[in-house]
Enzyme design. Structure first.
Site, PDB file in Angstrom:
ATOM      1  CB  SER A 170      -2.624  -6.354   1.362  1.00 41.47           C
ATOM      2  OG  SER A 170      -3.194  -6.810   0.165  1.00 41.47           O
TER       3      SER A 170
HETATM    4  N1  SAH Z   1      -0.396 -10.609  -2.711  1.00 48.17           N
HETATM    5  C1  SAH Z   1       0.238  -9.472  -3.326  1.00 48.17           C
HETATM    6  C2  SAH Z   1      -0.749  -8.356  -3.569  1.00 48.17           C
HETATM    7  C3  SAH Z   1      -0.686  -7.901  -4.985  1.00 48.17           C
HETATM    8  S1  SAH Z   1      -1.936  -6.821  -5.537  1.00 48.17           S
HETATM    9  C4  SAH Z   1       1.471  -9.021  -2.565  1.00 48.17           C
HETATM   10  O1  SAH Z   1       1.764  -9.567  -1.495  1.00 48.17           O
HETATM   11  O2  SAH Z   1       2.174  -8.152  -3.083  1.00 48.17           O
HETATM   12  C5  SAH Z   1      -2.879  -7.899  -6.566  1.00 48.17           C
HETATM   13  C6  SAH Z   1      -2.180  -8.548  -7.706  1.00 48.17           C
HETATM   14  O3  SAH Z   1      -3.144  -9.295  -8.440  1.00 48.17           O
HETATM   15  C7  SAH Z   1      -1.534  -7.592  -8.720  1.00 48.17           C
HETATM   16  O4  SAH Z   1      -0.181  -7.899  -8.844  1.00 48.17           O
HETATM   17  C8  SAH Z   1      -2.306  -7.877 -10.010  1.00 48.17           C
HETATM   18  O5  SAH Z   1      -1.502  -7.781 -11.184  1.00 48.17           O
HETATM   19  C9  SAH Z   1      -2.765  -9.318  -9.787  1.00 48.17           C
HETATM   20  N2  SAH Z   1      -3.891  -9.735 -10.610  1.00 48.17           N
HETATM   21  C10 SAH Z   1      -4.978  -9.026 -11.026  1.00 48.17           C
HETATM   22  N3  SAH Z   1      -5.782  -9.786 -11.791  1.00 48.17           N
HETATM   23  C11 SAH Z   1      -5.194 -11.011 -11.877  1.00 48.17           C
HETATM   24  C12 SAH Z   1      -5.524 -12.236 -12.547  1.00 48.17           C
HETATM   25  N4  SAH Z   1      -6.628 -12.343 -13.290  1.00 48.17           N
HETATM   26  N5  SAH Z   1      -4.688 -13.287 -12.414  1.00 48.17           N
HETATM   27  C13 SAH Z   1      -3.553 -13.196 -11.669  1.00 48.17           C
HETATM   28  N6  SAH Z   1      -3.183 -12.071 -11.023  1.00 48.17           N
HETATM   29  C14 SAH Z   1      -3.987 -10.982 -11.120  1.00 48.17           C
END
Ligand code: SAH
Length: 228
Positions: free
Chosen positions: A74
């Site tokens: 993000s």
């Molecule tokens: N906070 C992160 C943002 C990652 S984007 C950062 O600082 O980089 C969102 C993430 O959520 C992705 O890596 C995706 O794989 C994960 N995600 C999606 N559905 C999920 C679930 N059900 N459980 C755990 N992670 C999930």
């Protein structure tokens, strides 16, 4: 996708230096972020170590960046805004993050909260986050490979929960694992179609139930079911 070779320099130079990070913090202040704990944490975590090396010079811009596997980190303002709304000027004890991704936001959380847990469903990302976080010595942060729909029972309940992927409804397990008096922030899809609008929603648990407040319009990757 490029894999990293030698560990990169946490101090950074030029566009990845402490000075560049300081400018990001000043920009966040200008955008209305007030909590000094959030500003200090974002000023300390070397965001350039969490993105592909070819994008490191853009790490401190106010934009979302790809982190592989179709996922994104993000933009700094959204991270700051969510964490600020989550702690709401209160003591920051224990937090659960769903969606570790590259581990950047987890590092910011671990600098603010006494105890931090983060769940990621894609094993390769979970492992990459672990590598990215190695040099930062955040001994109060635990990374878990799992489906965030189930939350994380072993350390529940949580006074703070933050979700980094958009679901259509708040997962029941997360509501159950939220402490009385606790706050959860998550993006929720509001329409039926895939490209549907999303809103950040703040959920507060009181003795009587849950109160929901809608915040900004946002755009997150979807929350998927199961482990990858
Ligand atoms: N906070 C992160 C943002 C990652 S984007 C950062 O600082 O980089 C969102 C993430 O959520 C992705 O890596 C995706 O794989 C994960 N995600 C999606 N559905 C999920 C679930 N059900 N459980 C755990 N992670 C999930």
């Amino acid at each position: 996708m490029t894999r990293r070779g030698a560990p990169r320099d946490p101090a950074g130079i030029g566009m990845t230096s402490q000075r560049t990070r300081g400018r990001m913090v000043e920009r966040l202040r200008g955008q209305g972020i007030r909590d000094e704990r959030v500003l200090a944490a974002m000023g300390a975590v070397p965001r350039h170590l969490f993105v592909e090396e070819a994008l490191a010079s853009r790490a401190y811009e106010d934009s979302a960046l790809p982190i592989g596997f179709g996922q994104t980190i993000s933009r700094p303002f959204v991270v700051a805004r969510m964490v600020e709304a989550l702690i709401a000027g209160k003591q920051a004890r224990k937090v659960l993050e769903v969606g570790t991704g590259c581990g950047y936001q987890a590092a910011v959380l671990a600098r603010i909260f006494l105890e931090a847990y983060s769940v990621e469903r894609i094993r390769a990302l979970h492992e990459r986050a672990r590598t990215n976080l190695l040099g930062l010595r955040l001994s109060n942060l635990r990374l878990v490979h799992g489906d965030g729909h189930a939350g994380l029972d072993k350390a529940a309940p949580y006074p703070a929960i933050i979700v980094a992927a958009a679901a259509r409804a708040v997962p029941d397990a997360l509501l159950r694992q939220l402490s009385p008096g606790g706050r959860m922030i998550l993006p929720l899809k509001s329409g039926r179609a895939d490209g549907a609008a999303q809103r950040l929603v703040l959920i507060e648990r009181s003795g009587r139930g849950f109160a929901e407040t809608e915040l900004d319009a946002v755009r997150f990757v979807p929350m998927e079911a199961g482990k990858g």
